[in-house]
Design a protein around this motif. Structure first.
Motif, mmCIF file in Angstrom:
data_model
loop_
_atom_site.group_PDB
_atom_site.id
_atom_site.type_symbol
_atom_site.label_atom_id
_atom_site.label_comp_id
_atom_site.label_asym_id
_atom_site.label_seq_id
_atom_site.Cartn_x
_atom_site.Cartn_y
_atom_site.Cartn_z
ATOM 1 N N ARG A 1 0.725 -1.344 0.220
ATOM 2 C CA ARG A 1 -0.042 -0.282 -0.007
ATOM 3 C C ARG A 1 1.263 1.731 -0.124
ATOM 4 O O ARG A 1 0.962 2.352 -0.789
ATOM 5 N N MET A 2 2.018 1.120 0.685
ATOM 6 C CA MET A 2 2.479 2.773 0.518
ATOM 7 C C MET A 2 3.645 2.433 -0.650
ATOM 8 O O MET A 2 4.018 3.503 -1.321
ATOM 9 N N GLN A 3 4.012 1.514 -1.102
ATOM 10 C CA GLN A 3 4.716 1.724 -2.161
ATOM 11 C C GLN A 3 3.851 2.076 -3.326
ATOM 12 O O GLN A 3 3.806 2.686 -4.328
ATOM 13 N N ALA A 4 2.598 0.984 -3.808
ATOM 14 C CA ALA A 4 1.738 2.012 -5.070
ATOM 15 C C ALA A 4 0.897 3.672 -4.042
ATOM 16 O O ALA A 4 0.737 5.003 -4.914
ATOM 17 N N ALA A 5 1.333 3.766 -2.660
ATOM 18 C CA ALA A 5 0.920 4.975 -2.220
ATOM 19 C C ALA A 5 1.713 6.140 -2.747
ATOM 20 O O ALA A 5 1.714 7.491 -3.626
ATOM 21 N N GLN A 6 3.289 6.010 -2.869
ATOM 22 C CA GLN A 6 4.246 6.619 -3.077
ATOM 23 C C GLN A 6 3.824 7.098 -4.655
ATOM 24 O O GLN A 6 4.735 8.284 -5.351
ATOM 25 N N LEU A 7 3.739 6.033 -5.210
ATOM 26 C CA LEU A 7 3.731 6.235 -7.045
ATOM 27 C C LEU A 7 2.979 6.648 -7.923
ATOM 28 O O LEU A 7 2.617 7.623 -8.562
ATOM 29 N N ALA A 8 1.975 6.992 -6.770
ATOM 30 C CA ALA A 8 0.057 7.424 -7.166
ATOM 31 C C ALA A 8 0.248 9.040 -5.655
ATOM 32 O O ALA A 8 -0.409 9.976 -6.726
ATOM 33 N N GLY A 9 1.666 9.959 -5.800
ATOM 34 C CA GLY A 9 2.384 10.905 -5.667
ATOM 35 C C GLY A 9 1.373 11.547 -4.283
ATOM 36 O O GLY A 9 1.695 12.544 -4.100
ATOM 37 N N LEU A 10 0.797 10.428 -3.054
ATOM 38 C CA LEU A 10 0.402 10.612 -2.041
ATOM 39 C C LEU A 10 1.847 11.187 -1.217
ATOM 40 O O LEU A 10 2.644 10.080 -1.401
ATOM 41 N N LYS A 11 2.049 11.953 -0.249
ATOM 42 C CA LYS A 11 2.433 11.632 0.714
ATOM 43 C C LYS A 11 2.434 12.019 2.281
ATOM 44 O O LYS A 11 3.718 11.301 2.519
ATOM 45 N N GLN A 12 0.826 11.288 2.297
ATOM 46 C CA GLN A 12 1.109 11.278 3.599
ATOM 47 C C GLN A 12 0.155 9.390 3.354
ATOM 48 O O GLN A 12 -0.643 9.569 2.255
ATOM 49 N N ILE A 13 -0.075 9.082 4.585
ATOM 50 C CA ILE A 13 -0.780 7.539 4.614
ATOM 51 C C ILE A 13 -1.899 7.288 5.858
ATOM 52 O O ILE A 13 -0.598 7.832 7.151
#
Length: 216
Positions: free
Chosen positions: A87-99
């Motif tokens: 999930r964190m890897q996908a969030a990074q690739l999606a451009g999210l800064k927070q999770i």
């Protein structure tokens, strides 16, 4: 009307998880953490998603955000991921800064491993794991398994978080069985198969990769 309501709920959830905190509050027990402060688990034994599976996850995150919070351990400097590497890897690739994350504190090494191992096994069955992943799971259970009562408490907790049922055990084993036999019974393996996989876990990474690719 129902469709419009669903769209509004969906939009609210995305706004929340993408960081729009003016009108909505993070669910109780969940914190919004900077991804830059979270590092992978120090001995994470599972392969991260690649290819189409990763692309689908990134697309989902871009559309819906992170709907299930990750679980992290508070360490001296920042946080260590327990559940949610993909999930964190996908969030990074999606451009999210927070999770969104549930923060754990003061866990023993054994307790941390329970979170890492069991949350992955809730996503995939043991039989679906690569050989090196199976070997790592068994090694963790053989050497680092916490007392069964505490393990069951953690299993119950993460099953509620994931919305999935989980099988807990009583911890009472046949005294005639070896530790390998007991673990093998849990994963439907013979004691000798457990022993063989435990030896595989001691191989260097290139050989583990060859095993996973069925080259050996």
């Amino acid at each position: 009307m129902k469709v419009n309501n669903r769209k509004k709920i969906f939009g609210d959830a995305v706004d929340l998880l993408m960081g729009d905190m003016e009108e909505l509050k993070v669910p109780r027990g969940v914190e919004m953490l900077n991804i830059s402060e979270i590092q992978p688990f120090h001995d994470h034994p599972f392969h991260l998603y690649e290819g189409e599976r990763l692309d689908d996850m990134v697309s989902s995150v871009k559309t819906h955000g992170i709907l299930n919070p990750v679980i992290v351990l508070k360490i001296t400097e920042g946080y260590e991921m327990l559940s949610g590497h993909n999930r964190m890897q996908a969030a990074q690739l999606a451009g999210l800064k927070q999770i969104p994350a549930i923060v754990k504190k003061d866990l023993s090494e054994e307790e941390a491993y329970v979170y890492v191992i069991e949350t992955n096994l809730m996503q995939r069955s043991f039989s679906d794991l690569a050989i090196s992943e199976k070997a790592a799971v068994l090694k963790a259970r053989y050497e680092k398994g916490s007392c069964q009562g505490k393990r069951n408490d953690i299993l119950n907790e993460i099953s509620k978080l994931e919305g999935k049922s989980v099988k807990v055990t009583s911890g009472q084993a046949d005294q005639k069985l070896t530790t390998r036999d007991i673990i093998g019974k849990e994963y439907e393996l013979s004691g000798s198969s457990v022993g063989r996989l435990l030896k595989y876990n001691d191989l260097i990474k290139p050989f583990k990769d060859m095993l996973d690719a069925s080259v050996l």
